[in-house]
Design a protein around this motif. Structure first.
Motif, PDB file in Angstrom:
ATOM      1  N   VAL A  69      51.598  53.386  26.076  1.00 54.68           N
ATOM      2  CA  VAL A  69      51.858  52.169  26.838  1.00 54.68           C
ATOM      3  C   VAL A  69      50.680  51.927  27.774  1.00 54.68           C
ATOM      4  O   VAL A  69      50.174  52.859  28.407  1.00 54.68           O
ATOM      5  CB  VAL A  69      53.166  52.313  27.634  1.00 54.68           C
ATOM      6  N   THR A  70      50.228  50.702  27.866  1.00 56.31           N
ATOM      7  CA  THR A  70      49.135  50.343  28.764  1.00 56.31           C
ATOM      8  C   THR A  70      49.703  49.747  30.041  1.00 56.31           C
ATOM      9  O   THR A  70      50.511  48.817  29.992  1.00 56.31           O
ATOM     10  CB  THR A  70      48.191  49.321  28.099  1.00 56.31           C
ATOM     11  N   ILE A  71      49.282  50.288  31.180  1.00 60.57           N
ATOM     12  CA  ILE A  71      49.762  49.828  32.481  1.00 60.57           C
ATOM     13  C   ILE A  71      48.544  49.432  33.309  1.00 60.57           C
ATOM     14  O   ILE A  71      47.606  50.219  33.472  1.00 60.57           O
ATOM     15  CB  ILE A  71      50.565  50.933  33.200  1.00 60.57           C
ATOM     16  N   ARG A  72      48.547  48.209  33.818  1.00 60.60           N
ATOM     17  CA  ARG A  72      47.426  47.753  34.639  1.00 60.60           C
ATOM     18  C   ARG A  72      47.902  46.658  35.581  1.00 60.60           C
ATOM     19  O   ARG A  72      49.045  46.202  35.499  1.00 60.60           O
ATOM     20  CB  ARG A  72      46.288  47.236  33.759  1.00 60.60           C
ATOM     21  N   SER A  73      47.014  46.265  36.458  1.00 57.43           N
ATOM     22  CA  SER A  73      47.316  45.171  37.374  1.00 57.43           C
ATOM     23  C   SER A  73      47.548  43.885  36.579  1.00 57.43           C
ATOM     24  O   SER A  73      46.923  43.664  35.540  1.00 57.43           O
ATOM     25  CB  SER A  73      46.157  44.973  38.350  1.00 57.43           C
ATOM     26  N   ALA A  74      48.432  43.050  37.092  1.00 56.09           N
ATOM     27  CA  ALA A  74      48.702  41.778  36.414  1.00 56.09           C
ATOM     28  C   ALA A  74      47.544  40.802  36.565  1.00 56.09           C
ATOM     29  O   ALA A  74      47.439  39.845  35.787  1.00 56.09           O
ATOM     30  CB  ALA A  74      49.983  41.157  36.964  1.00 56.09           C
ATOM     31  N   ASP A  75      46.677  41.001  37.553  1.00 60.47           N
ATOM     32  CA  ASP A  75      45.585  40.035  37.755  1.00 60.47           C
ATOM     33  C   ASP A  75      44.209  40.675  37.856  1.00 60.47           C
ATOM     34  O   ASP A  75      43.225  39.991  38.090  1.00 60.47           O
ATOM     35  CB  ASP A  75      45.843  39.179  39.005  1.00 60.47           C
ATOM     36  N   ARG A  76      44.125  42.023  37.685  1.00 64.05           N
ATOM     37  CA  ARG A  76      42.830  42.685  37.703  1.00 64.05           C
ATOM     38  C   ARG A  76      42.778  43.699  36.579  1.00 64.05           C
ATOM     39  O   ARG A  76      43.722  44.451  36.368  1.00 64.05           O
ATOM     40  CB  ARG A  76      42.583  43.395  39.040  1.00 64.05           C
ATOM     41  N   GLY A  77      41.661  43.749  35.883  1.00 62.64           N
ATOM     42  CA  GLY A  77      41.583  44.617  34.711  1.00 62.64           C
ATOM     43  C   GLY A  77      40.676  45.812  34.864  1.00 62.64           C
ATOM     44  O   GLY A  77      40.344  46.461  33.879  1.00 62.64           O
ATOM     45  N   ASP A  78      40.238  46.136  36.135  1.00 64.42           N
ATOM     46  CA  ASP A  78      39.260  47.214  36.275  1.00 64.42           C
ATOM     47  C   ASP A  78      39.889  48.598  36.317  1.00 64.42           C
ATOM     48  O   ASP A  78      39.183  49.604  36.253  1.00 64.42           O
ATOM     49  CB  ASP A  78      38.371  46.992  37.502  1.00 64.42           C
ATOM     50  N   LEU A  79      41.221  48.706  36.460  1.00 63.81           N
ATOM     51  CA  LEU A  79      41.912  49.996  36.381  1.00 63.81           C
ATOM     52  C   LEU A  79      42.986  49.903  35.315  1.00 63.81           C
ATOM     53  O   LEU A  79      43.899  49.073  35.408  1.00 63.81           O
ATOM     54  CB  LEU A  79      42.540  50.384  37.720  1.00 63.81           C
ATOM     55  N   THR A  80      42.886  50.746  34.307  1.00 64.85           N
ATOM     56  CA  THR A  80      43.856  50.760  33.205  1.00 64.85           C
ATOM     57  C   THR A  80      44.350  52.181  33.008  1.00 64.85           C
ATOM     58  O   THR A  80      43.568  53.129  33.031  1.00 64.85           O
ATOM     59  CB  THR A  80      43.210  50.259  31.904  1.00 64.85           C
ATOM     60  N   THR A  81      45.657  52.326  32.828  1.00 61.28           N
ATOM     61  CA  THR A  81      46.250  53.631  32.563  1.00 61.28           C
ATOM     62  C   THR A  81      47.069  53.568  31.288  1.00 61.28           C
ATOM     63  O   THR A  81      47.843  52.625  31.092  1.00 61.28           O
ATOM     64  CB  THR A  81      47.148  54.084  33.726  1.00 61.28           C
TER      65      THR A  81
END
Length: 356
Positions: A333-345
């Protein structure tokens, strides 16, 4: 003759986990005198009520506490003894850090190669990124790379990545100054953690590479050195490229989701996604749920996670809302900010039958 309730030095030594010679030394130093000494044979005898003091003495010496400090701890009240132990540990850690940095300087001076400038980054931004990404590390014997941070620099960006095999976190930073060269290395995670406070207080941090480590050159603060690991870092880019397209997407308040996870009674979390929203199930056996307002698209889905996997992935996301891309109950599952893509887990689910 000694009291029959007393123990000979050999018996007492076994009870306390000490050698007879160590007991003689502690007796002569006044830390643990015997209850009785036979005037003819010189044999030493100890009481059962001395075992606890002897055991604590041994434990304090095992953490390298000097005799004067040991005596102070043994004779202090519990609160004061705890404070003295904390002071000793802080000193040991401080001395170890100082030795580590001195050793780094010595090793750096042994080679004629000059350090290679890599990139300059804002200290507070770099510190936050390191802290966020290092949540996806683990200490596993024989696999030090799982506790490390992969740093990759190009002229346009610096990317930090870590993985413990159940999570993968990656964040991309724009350098304050264009990177001088392309560079990639795996850096010891514990040494980066130890440097976080100094990094955060430095306006600018310049990263410089050496054959076996990297220097973090601080503004108005002491430079820090971190070791490089020789083990190969997992090919996370290949894994990311091979992920199937997401079939379900959820956008939800980070605060509300974290609160639901914190109040969940179990160690495993089951999420149910429908076109009505997101539901956090109490248990699979008793599926009473906590409904959360969320924007959902795609297929309905039920998926389970270990709390220790899902919670850090959500808590480190940037911004008030998180976006969760799901690919099926057994896919990352990919979890990240709804409006920023510089941190992805990426977070790995567990099988619905809890078999791992």
């Amino acid at each position: 003759m000694p009291n029959s309730e007393l123990m000979a030095i050999g018996v007492f030594a076994r009870c306390a986990g000490l050698t007879a010679s160590a007991l003689r030394f502690y007796a002569d130093s006044g830390l643990l005198p015997p209850v009785e000494v036979d005037p003819v044979s010189g044999y030493r005898y100890y009481g059962a009520d001395q075992v606890a003091r002897a055991t604590t003495l041994r434990q304090l010496r095992e953490i390298a506490m000097p005799l004067t400090a040991v005596e102070a701890v043994l004779d202090a009240e519990p609160d004061e003894a705890s404070r003295l132990i904390d002071e000793h540990v802080a000193k040991v850690l401080g001395d170890a850090a100082a030795v580590q940095q001195k050793a780094a300087s010595i090793k750096s001076s042994l080679t004629d190669a000059a350090s290679l400038p890599i990139a300059a980054l804002k200290g507070p931004v770099l510190a936050d990124a390191i802290e966020q990404v290092l949540t996806a590390t683990a200490r596993e014997p024989g696999m030090p790379v799982l506790g490390a941070l992969r740093i990759e620099a190009t002229q346009a960006a610096v990317t930090l990545t870590a993985t413990d095999r159940y999570r993968l976190a990656t964040r991309t930073l724009v350098p304050a100054e264009a990177a001088a060269t392309t560079w990639a290395a795996t850096v010891d995670g514990d040494e980066l953690r130890a440097a976080l406070a100094e990094i955060r207080r430095s306006t600018l941090v310049r990263v410089e590479a050496t054959p076996h480590g990297c220097w973090l050159r601080m503004t108005d603060r002491e430079d820090r050195y971190c070791r490089l690991l020789s083990e190969q870092f997992p090919d996370y880019r290949l894994m990311l490229a091979s992920l199937p397209e997401a079939t379900t997407r959820v956008t939800v308040s980070k605060e509300l989701l974290l609160r639901a996870l914190e109040e969940h009674p179990g160690e495993r979390i089951t999420l149910r996604v429908t076109h009505h929203g997101l539901h956090v199930l109490a248990t699979e056996a008793e599926p009473a749920d906590v409904p959360l307002t969320a924007i959902t698209t795609g297929q309905d889905l039920q998926i389970s996670f270990e709390l220790t996997t899902l919670y850090p992935a959500v808590s480190t996301a940037i911004g008030p809302d998180v976006m969760v891309d799901l690919r099926g109950p057994d896919q990352p599952v990919t979890i990240r900010s709804a409006d920023r893509g510089d941190l992805t887990t990426l977070a790995m689910p567990v099988k619905p039958d809890h078999s791992g």
